[in-house]
Write an enzyme that holds these catalytic residues in place. Structure first.
Site, PDB file in Angstrom:
ATOM      1  N   HIS A   1      -1.829   1.920  -4.226  1.00  0.00           N
ATOM      2  CA  HIS A   1      -0.632   2.338  -4.956  1.00  0.00           C
ATOM      3  C   HIS A   1      -0.998   2.863  -6.345  1.00  0.00           C
ATOM      4  O   HIS A   1      -1.804   2.266  -7.055  1.00  0.00           O
ATOM      5  CB  HIS A   1       0.310   1.139  -5.106  1.00  0.00           C
ATOM      6  CG  HIS A   1       1.596   1.490  -5.787  1.00  0.00           C
ATOM      7  ND1 HIS A   1       2.626   2.124  -5.135  1.00  0.00           N
ATOM      8  CD2 HIS A   1       2.019   1.299  -7.059  1.00  0.00           C
ATOM      9  CE1 HIS A   1       3.631   2.308  -5.977  1.00  0.00           C
ATOM     10  NE2 HIS A   1       3.288   1.819  -7.146  1.00  0.00           N
TER      11      HIS A   1
ATOM     12  N   GLY B   1      -2.455  -3.847  -5.451  1.00  0.00           N
ATOM     13  CA  GLY B   1      -3.428  -2.756  -5.510  1.00  0.00           C
ATOM     14  C   GLY B   1      -3.472  -1.923  -4.255  1.00  0.00           C
ATOM     15  O   GLY B   1      -4.214  -0.934  -4.188  1.00  0.00           O
ATOM     16  N   GLU B   2      -2.721  -2.308  -3.248  1.00  0.00           N
ATOM     17  CA  GLU B   2      -2.734  -1.539  -2.001  1.00  0.00           C
ATOM     18  C   GLU B   2      -1.352  -0.932  -1.735  1.00  0.00           C
ATOM     19  O   GLU B   2      -0.992   0.062  -2.324  1.00  0.00           O
ATOM     20  CB  GLU B   2      -3.236  -2.424  -0.844  1.00  0.00           C
ATOM     21  CG  GLU B   2      -4.665  -2.934  -1.131  1.00  0.00           C
ATOM     22  CD  GLU B   2      -5.301  -3.718   0.013  1.00  0.00           C
ATOM     23  OE1 GLU B   2      -5.034  -3.431   1.188  1.00  0.00           O
ATOM     24  OE2 GLU B   2      -6.093  -4.647  -0.284  1.00  0.00           O
ATOM     25  N   MET B   3      -0.531  -1.583  -0.928  1.00  0.00           N
ATOM     26  CA  MET B   3       0.771  -0.996  -0.629  1.00  0.00           C
ATOM     27  C   MET B   3       1.828  -1.414  -1.656  1.00  0.00           C
ATOM     28  O   MET B   3       2.880  -0.782  -1.769  1.00  0.00           O
ATOM     29  CB  MET B   3       1.186  -1.350   0.794  1.00  0.00           C
ATOM     30  CG  MET B   3       0.220  -0.731   1.823  1.00  0.00           C
ATOM     31  SD  MET B   3       0.409  -1.402   3.495  1.00  0.00           S
ATOM     32  CE  MET B   3       1.730  -0.369   4.128  1.00  0.00           C
TER      33      MET B   3
END
Lengths: 335, 335
Positions: free
Chosen positions: B86, B128-130
């Site tokens: 993200h 830090g991802e979705m």
């Protein structure tokens, strides 16, 4: 004011020219025509184009492919107000659907690309989108033996250049038509396929003048029209539309009329993505383009009609991309 | 030093236990077994899981789906050193392939998830991802009538919760096995399917001790092992491996042994993605894990063998995602 009147007059004359009958019209007389299924004439080229469509190595980051912003699982769009580009840059404009885009008179909201092939080169090299260069994209593909073989099979030699890349992508895009919507079935004579509400919505869509711009097989895509014809459109999006291409002040806020095919899937709406729902889009269009305030039930009827325009979505077997070779230029997502 | 010797000893005993014959072994005695094709027992659940797999609305931005970093067109990986999350955040670790991941003893490089279902919940809520939350993901899906219907069909009621979401994703992921590699054909008795070079590579792969860790149907995935067993691995990647889960110093730099299935497609290699090519990965593994310097031709032979592990890639018809409803929470890519 006189200019507005002139433009409204122009629409009226279009309507007359087209000779529409406003009630009980036979399907042949309708201002919207069915979409013909795509006849695949160049399967190998379309297959190559599909690989390129899904290949994020055409972007500098190795993360963004054509499908990122024109997602074939989501009506050929990204369902965002404006797209996300390289390094999470905020795009300037709503991503138009790729579905039935071969029916458009030109590509991009401002029509700056005359056809799909010309369009396809844009995002690859746009620093705010895929942020690669045509040279780098060619170098990447040229380094991959399977791609060289496939270009050779399709084009007779394994030379890879941007013209061949965009040609193959465009041929794949031409396959992305969506026939057999319920509305098309109705047009073709199956009079029971639409509900009374959907039909009432269609009559209103015709009688209110929506079809002046949203007509033809794509229910749009055939002309540039002013956004905010009767009442100016308020937006903080800086796009000026067709004027950016022609340099003419008269073309300010003239945008390509978007197709309404699959419009149920291609939210949010308008060039700035400001309308989140179909209901809001219909309301705004009525006020700004037609000077009409649709009642709640009129709005619901038109929305019901618009949802009948969802056709068969292209069946896509995800391609398996040929792996990079040891000498393939590596992606640079973070530098 | 004594610890290292112990670990090497442990590997040797594993080898003896397995009873491998080092030359002319019958296929049944090989340390690698063929992958069985997946038998689809829950088609409706797998189909729902596939939709969720491709649905970027499970991310805060509406842009990142499971497939973004485990791309089924690219060996179930993203072919980046570390992934993009993200807001274009740089991920901490190389994205492991989803292919054959049901064969892993645990999920993530450090094995912190005991199975695929537990894994699937991680990225959705990882900032830090979705960068979504489980609550938001549930709210989004719950608002979409077609999803509610589909959950009801699969689970007997239209209640959507994170357990059902991750269960369906895990069942889809279980379908992603890759049988029928050339090496599997050889294992099953087609002795002509491998070239002399590939066979020589396999013999070297066995005789050098690579199979101590890379064995079983997944050619890995069955144990945690120290990265830098003989010679310490130099990296600026801060991941400490299994120790992050167990808190034990002895587990520092113990990582799940990655599967070598489809390794031709899953570059770059290692938990930090530092090895760009198979040749480089083999060279580093030889030196660091086995204390061996493979010659150029030995390296080429092993690489040739590794490329025989590419199996049938899952055939994926891209799902058509059900459209958001008027009340579906909208994505927030930029705020």
């Amino acid at each position: 004011m006189s200019k507005k009147l002139f433009q409204i007059g122009a629409i009226a004359s279009v309507m007359l020219t087209a000779g529409w009958v406003w009630a009980d019209s036979a399907a042949g007389d309708e201002p919207i025509q069915p979409i013909a299924p795509y006849k695949l004439t160049q399967p190998a080229k379309a297959e190559l184009g599909k690989k390129l469509w899904f290949d994020p190595r055409l972007s500098r980051s190795g993360f963004i492919s054509c499908n990122s912003c024109h997602n074939l699982s989501m009506g050929g769009s990204d369902n965002l107000k404006t797209s996300i580009g390289h390094n999470w840059q905020k795009g300037p404009i709503n991503s138009p659907t790729v579905l039935n885009s071969s029916l458009n008179l030109a590509q991009f909201w401002d029509g700056r690309a005359k056809n799909l092939q010309e369009q396809a080169g844009g995002p690859i090299a746009n620093p705010g989108e895929m942020a690669s260069t045509h040279t780098l994209a060619v170098d990447v593909l040229q380094s991959i033996p399977q791609y060289r073989q496939e270009f050779a099979r399709v084009y007779g030699s394994d030379k890879i250049d941007i013209n061949r890349i965009t040609d193959a992508i465009a041929v794949f895009e031409e396959t992305l038509v969506t026939p057999n919507s319920r509305f098309d079935k109705w047009l073709k004579g199956d009079k029971k396929v639409l509900t009374a509400q959907e039909l009432a919505g269609y009559q209103l869509f015709k009688n209110s003048g929506c079809v002046a711009c949203h007509n033809g097989p794509a229910v749009g895509g055939a002309s540039f029209q002013k956004m905010g014809l009767v009442t100016p459109y308020k937006t903080d999006n800086p796009a000026i539309g067709r004027a950016a291409v022609t340099g003419k002040d008269a073309d300010r806020f003239n945008f390509k009329v978007p197709t309404l095919r699959n419009v149920e899937l291609t939210y949010p709406y308008f060039h700035d993505g400001a309308a989140a729902t179909l209901s809001e889009a219909v309301d705004t269009m009525g006020k700004l383009q037609l000077g009409k305030q649709f009642t709640r039930s009129e709005n619901a009827n038109i929305v019901a009609f618009l949802k009948t325009l969802t056709g068969d979505q292209p069946k896509i077997d995800m391609p398996i991309l040929p792996p990079s070779a040891d000498n393939t230029p590596r992606p640079h997502p973070f530098d």
